[in-house]
Scaffold this motif. Structure first.
Motif, mmCIF file in Angstrom:
data_model
loop_
_atom_site.group_PDB
_atom_site.id
_atom_site.type_symbol
_atom_site.label_atom_id
_atom_site.label_comp_id
_atom_site.label_asym_id
_atom_site.label_seq_id
_atom_site.Cartn_x
_atom_site.Cartn_y
_atom_site.Cartn_z
ATOM 1 N N ALA A 22 29.502 26.413 19.629
ATOM 2 C CA ALA A 22 28.341 26.200 20.492
ATOM 3 C C ALA A 22 28.433 24.835 21.172
ATOM 4 C CB ALA A 22 27.063 26.279 19.662
ATOM 5 N N ALA A 23 27.826 24.740 22.337
ATOM 6 C CA ALA A 23 27.879 23.505 23.127
ATOM 7 C C ALA A 23 27.355 22.306 22.342
ATOM 8 C CB ALA A 23 27.099 23.682 24.429
ATOM 9 N N TYR A 24 26.253 22.468 21.628
ATOM 10 C CA TYR A 24 25.704 21.327 20.898
ATOM 11 C C TYR A 24 26.635 20.889 19.769
ATOM 12 C CZ TYR A 24 24.068 24.890 17.599
ATOM 13 O OH TYR A 24 24.016 25.938 16.717
ATOM 14 N N SER A 25 27.356 21.817 19.141
ATOM 15 C CA SER A 25 28.333 21.447 18.110
ATOM 16 C C SER A 25 29.471 20.642 18.726
ATOM 17 C CB SER A 25 28.909 22.683 17.430
ATOM 18 O OG SER A 25 27.911 23.357 16.717
ATOM 19 N N LEU A 26 29.931 21.083 19.896
ATOM 20 C CA LEU A 26 31.010 20.364 20.566
ATOM 21 C C LEU A 26 30.551 18.985 21.022
ATOM 22 C CD1 LEU A 26 32.715 23.219 22.588
ATOM 23 C CD2 LEU A 26 33.486 22.137 20.463
ATOM 24 N N GLY A 27 29.303 18.879 21.433
ATOM 25 C CA GLY A 27 28.766 17.568 21.804
ATOM 26 C C GLY A 27 28.768 16.618 20.620
ATOM 27 N N SER B 266 24.645 18.813 25.042
ATOM 28 C CA SER B 266 23.318 19.383 24.809
ATOM 29 C C SER B 266 22.657 19.816 26.109
ATOM 30 C CB SER B 266 22.434 18.389 24.064
ATOM 31 O OG SER B 266 22.322 17.200 24.811
ATOM 32 N N ASP B 267 23.258 19.455 27.267
ATOM 33 C CA ASP B 267 22.682 19.813 28.559
ATOM 34 C C ASP B 267 23.064 21.216 29.017
ATOM 35 O OD1 ASP B 267 21.497 17.307 28.717
ATOM 36 O OD2 ASP B 267 23.234 16.451 29.751
ATOM 37 N N HIS B 268 24.040 21.839 28.355
ATOM 38 C CA HIS B 268 24.494 23.189 28.685
ATOM 39 C C HIS B 268 24.855 23.345 30.160
ATOM 40 C CE1 HIS B 268 22.471 23.769 24.840
ATOM 41 N NE2 HIS B 268 23.325 24.741 24.661
ATOM 42 N N GLU B 269 25.638 22.377 30.667
ATOM 43 C CA GLU B 269 26.084 22.429 32.054
ATOM 44 C C GLU B 269 27.186 23.474 32.214
ATOM 45 O OE1 GLU B 269 26.977 18.448 33.668
ATOM 46 O OE2 GLU B 269 26.141 17.734 31.765
ATOM 47 N N SER C 208 32.616 24.969 25.741
ATOM 48 C CA SER C 208 32.113 25.959 24.799
ATOM 49 C C SER C 208 32.279 27.364 25.379
ATOM 50 C CB SER C 208 30.624 25.681 24.533
ATOM 51 O OG SER C 208 30.056 26.726 23.782
ATOM 52 N N ASP C 209 33.115 28.158 24.728
ATOM 53 C CA ASP C 209 33.378 29.538 25.155
ATOM 54 C C ASP C 209 32.824 30.498 24.102
ATOM 55 O OD1 ASP C 209 34.435 31.689 26.643
ATOM 56 O OD2 ASP C 209 36.302 31.630 25.504
ATOM 57 N N ALA D 54 32.465 28.898 31.587
ATOM 58 C CA ALA D 54 31.897 28.654 30.262
ATOM 59 C C ALA D 54 30.836 27.567 30.391
ATOM 60 C CB ALA D 54 33.006 28.268 29.287
ATOM 61 N N THR D 55 30.653 26.803 29.315
ATOM 62 C CA THR D 55 29.633 25.762 29.268
ATOM 63 C C THR D 55 30.259 24.481 28.756
ATOM 64 O OG1 THR D 55 27.986 27.448 28.718
ATOM 65 C CG2 THR D 55 27.370 25.172 28.299
ATOM 66 N N LEU D 56 29.939 23.360 29.387
ATOM 67 C CA LEU D 56 30.418 22.082 28.865
ATOM 68 C C LEU D 56 29.783 21.825 27.507
ATOM 69 C CD1 LEU D 56 30.502 19.709 31.966
ATOM 70 C CD2 LEU D 56 32.436 20.623 30.680
#
Length: 157
Positions: free
Chosen positions: A75-80, A18-21, A94-95, A13-15
């Motif tokens: 979404a990744a940015y929401s989780l950030g 905002s970097d979408h690692e 983020s899945d 998945a994605t961390l």
């Protein structure tokens, strides 16, 4: 659904930054227990309570050598932003495709709220060998895990 004794499915998945690692669960196995805490939605009241409750116990998880990850379909940015809001010291994953949710059998829909493909609230503890040593899945989205039972599972993993 994944349960105690099963081999934990890998997660790609994605961390939640905002970097979408990229995130690969397999890269975190073998260094102590791993806690996967699936939750329905960032900023939802019960989800906020859950992540804060985990954060309040993070020293105990770390003392047992565990790594903790929160996972949702957000979404990744929401989780950030969620992580920043509650000053979480553990990573959120983020899945958005729902691959991990389906692999663990925790994907659900809540048509009355317009939410589809979200996570049930669930916790899995995985040992160094990739075996699930603890599982809990809430019957209702408002259910929260027994946090002390999760800590005990980590300490015994």
């Amino acid at each position: 659904m994944v349960s105690t004794g099963d081999t934990a499915p890998d997660v790609s998945a994605t961390l939640g930054t905002s970097d979408h690692e990229p995130f690969e669960l397999s890269e975190h196995l073998g260094d102590g227990p791993v806690v996967l805490a699936f939750f329905p939605a960032a900023f939802a009241p019960v989800c906020s309570n859950e992540m804060v409750a985990i954060e309040e116990r993070i020293d105990r998880f770390e003392a047992a050598g565990a790594t903790v990850f929160g996972i949702s379909a957000d979404a990744a940015y929401s989780l950030g932003a969620f992580s920043d809001e509650y000053d979480l010291s553990f990573d959120l994953v983020s899945d958005t495709r729902g691959d991990a949710l389906r692999a663990y059998g925790v994907e659900t829909d809540v048509p009355e709220t317009g939410r589809y493909g979200i996570a049930k609230r669930a916790v899995f503890v995985i040992d160094d060998d990739g075996a699930v040593v603890y599982d809990w899945v809430g019957d209702e989205l408002a259910d929260e895990p027994d946090y002390e039972a999760v800590v005990a599972a980590v300490e015994n993993a």
